[in-house]
Design a protein around this motif. Sequence first.
Motif, PDB file in Angstrom:
ATOM      1  N   THR A   1      -6.093  45.934   5.699  1.00 21.40           N
ATOM      2  CA  THR A   1      -5.377  45.456   4.444  1.00 21.40           C
ATOM      3  C   THR A   1      -6.566  45.102   3.599  1.00 21.40           C
ATOM      4  N   VAL A   2      -6.187  45.449   2.139  1.00 23.53           N
ATOM      5  CA  VAL A   2      -6.998  45.013   0.912  1.00 23.53           C
ATOM      6  C   VAL A   2      -6.034  44.571  -0.022  1.00 23.53           C
ATOM      7  N   ALA A   3      -6.651  43.796  -1.003  1.00 22.35           N
ATOM      8  CA  ALA A   3      -5.667  43.092  -2.153  1.00 22.35           C
ATOM      9  C   ALA A   3      -6.582  43.022  -3.233  1.00 22.35           C
ATOM     10  N   ALA A   4      -5.975  42.996  -4.411  1.00 20.37           N
ATOM     11  CA  ALA A   4      -6.505  42.737  -5.595  1.00 20.37           C
ATOM     12  C   ALA A   4      -5.580  41.894  -6.501  1.00 20.37           C
ATOM     13  N   LEU A   5      -6.212  41.147  -7.227  1.00 25.50           N
ATOM     14  CA  LEU A   5      -5.448  40.004  -8.191  1.00 25.50           C
ATOM     15  C   LEU A   5      -6.048  40.539  -9.787  1.00 25.50           C
ATOM     16  N   THR A   6      -4.977  41.023 -10.515  1.00 30.15           N
ATOM     17  CA  THR A   6      -5.374  41.506 -11.898  1.00 30.15           C
ATOM     18  C   THR A   6      -4.720  40.569 -13.040  1.00 30.15           C
ATOM     19  N   PRO A   7      -5.554  39.961 -13.778  1.00 37.33           N
ATOM     20  CA  PRO A   7      -5.049  39.167 -14.786  1.00 37.33           C
ATOM     21  C   PRO A   7      -4.381  39.791 -15.731  1.00 37.33           C
ATOM     22  N   LEU A   8      -3.291  39.336 -16.593  1.00 38.30           N
ATOM     23  CA  LEU A   8      -2.456  39.847 -17.397  1.00 38.30           C
ATOM     24  C   LEU A   8      -2.911  39.366 -18.717  1.00 38.30           C
ATOM     25  N   ASN A   9      -3.254  40.344 -19.710  1.00 47.01           N
ATOM     26  CA  ASN A   9      -3.461  40.161 -21.136  1.00 47.01           C
ATOM     27  C   ASN A   9      -2.544  40.171 -22.003  1.00 47.01           C
ATOM     28  N   ASP A  10      -2.029  39.096 -22.904  1.00 46.12           N
ATOM     29  CA  ASP A  10      -1.043  39.312 -23.948  1.00 46.12           C
ATOM     30  C   ASP A  10      -1.872  39.883 -25.291  1.00 46.12           C
ATOM     31  N   LEU A  11      -1.737  41.142 -25.632  1.00 46.49           N
ATOM     32  CA  LEU A  11      -2.498  41.853 -26.384  1.00 46.49           C
ATOM     33  C   LEU A  11      -2.129  41.093 -27.880  1.00 46.49           C
ATOM     34  N   ALA A  12      -0.742  40.495 -28.248  1.00 51.04           N
ATOM     35  CA  ALA A  12      -0.391  39.815 -29.483  1.00 51.04           C
ATOM     36  C   ALA A  12      -1.111  38.576 -29.429  1.00 51.04           C
ATOM     37  N   ALA A  13      -1.182  37.951 -28.501  1.00 54.40           N
ATOM     38  CA  ALA A  13      -1.736  36.564 -28.655  1.00 54.40           C
ATOM     39  C   ALA A  13      -3.339  36.725 -28.601  1.00 54.40           C
ATOM     40  N   GLN A  14      -3.889  37.517 -27.975  1.00 55.18           N
ATOM     41  CA  GLN A  14      -5.204  38.099 -27.967  1.00 55.18           C
ATOM     42  C   GLN A  14      -5.434  38.295 -29.448  1.00 55.18           C
ATOM     43  N   LEU A  15      -4.723  39.253 -30.247  1.00 55.62           N
ATOM     44  CA  LEU A  15      -5.031  39.797 -31.423  1.00 55.62           C
ATOM     45  C   LEU A  15      -4.991  38.526 -32.457  1.00 55.62           C
ATOM     46  N   ALA A  16      -3.877  37.631 -32.275  1.00 57.62           N
ATOM     47  CA  ALA A  16      -3.859  36.281 -32.936  1.00 57.62           C
ATOM     48  C   ALA A  16      -5.098  35.770 -33.070  1.00 57.62           C
ATOM     49  N   THR A  17      -5.473  35.480 -31.957  1.00 56.39           N
ATOM     50  CA  THR A  17      -6.875  34.647 -31.635  1.00 56.39           C
ATOM     51  C   THR A  17      -7.952  35.216 -31.992  1.00 56.39           C
ATOM     52  N   ALA A  18      -7.899  36.604 -31.977  1.00 55.19           N
ATOM     53  CA  ALA A  18      -9.107  37.340 -32.215  1.00 55.19           C
ATOM     54  C   ALA A  18      -9.229  37.296 -33.974  1.00 55.19           C
ATOM     55  N   ASN A  19      -7.832  37.275 -34.539  1.00 54.80           N
ATOM     56  CA  ASN A  19      -7.924  37.204 -35.881  1.00 54.80           C
ATOM     57  C   ASN A  19      -8.165  35.992 -36.550  1.00 54.80           C
ATOM     58  N   ALA A  20      -7.659  34.890 -35.816  1.00 51.06           N
ATOM     59  CA  ALA A  20      -8.266  33.283 -36.235  1.00 51.06           C
ATOM     60  C   ALA A  20      -9.823  33.282 -36.064  1.00 51.06           C
TER      61      ALA A  20
END
Length: 386
Positions: free
Chosen positions: A258-277
Amino acid sequence: MKLVRKIAMACSLALAFGVVTTAPAKAADMTLSVKVGAAAAGSNATTAAAPAAVTVPADNTVDEADVVRLVATVDTGTVVTFTATGAIKLVAALDNPAGARVRAADGVQALAVATGTGTTATVYAFTTTTAAGTVTVSNLGVTNTIYLKGTAGAANAISLVSPSAAAVGTIAKYVVSAVDVFGNKVSGLAVNATVAGAAVAATGTNTATLTTAVETATVGLGNAELAVLAPAAGSSITVVMTATVANAVLGLAAPVSTVAALTPLNDLAAQLATANAALAAEKAAHDATKKAMADADAKAKADALAAKASADADKAKAVADAIAAESVKAVAAADVAAKAMADAKASFDKAIADMTAAKTAADKALAKLKARYNVKAAKFKFAPVK
């Protein structure tokens, strides 16, 4: 005739005493028997294109099924050398549960076997990898080369490669790999995948069954790929892979089923807004820094100009002061010269006056003297002076 009789007599004596010598026989060529694994018949494994294939000793015992049996038939009292390359290892005997055990970690890459009073030398070759190698068998200048490789054992462990993060609404790829107890890639293994927080892209469900691929597949030997559709919203995706693997074997790598992986989700719109700010803040800071630098540059230039003007004024004043000082010196020198000239003129005038007075006195004295002389001259009849 006498010579023939002598030779015949010498031969008779030699036979009588058992000392007849014969030329030594030429050593027989080596013959090599190759038996692969549990096969009943021999095998021709003398080309790299068709190596003998045996199972790897996944049970940690080197048995008949795991070896290529090499039997060299040679002259009595000679030595046969066996030399392996790659991951091939050689042993002189197979595993014996009631006697000496032969494990996967045993074996060497060179063996020399003396035939003694016999005519055969037997060695067993095995490997723990699927990479091909060779065994060279030599005796009295005769050499044979055998090619062999291992076939992967049952799957012992699976591993999972996952993306470090996934953007919402995109496809995330997960690759599971299966290997045997020695790390050889294993194809045909069924792997069950369970997904939480997203949907399997191919089916739209949260479970999928994958099969590890063969060598020619796009994903590569022993690999299987799972495509997961990241949701439009969420924080992470959890993928769990399970498979039925071999039982644990003492002395070898532990199974991993058994193996497992946890992948964080990224909201690109929010990231873009944050990046723009962040970009706007960075630009404002940059503009402020640029203005501050421009102001500092302007002030530095103004200060430099003021300093130059002050220096020029100081220089002009110093020049004027020097000129004024020289002028004062010149006036003083002129006054001194004028006084000296006045003094000289007064002295000269006095000298002229003195000389004039002296001349006048001399003229008077001379006139008196002439007058007296002329009186005498008249008396004594001399010629008068004028």
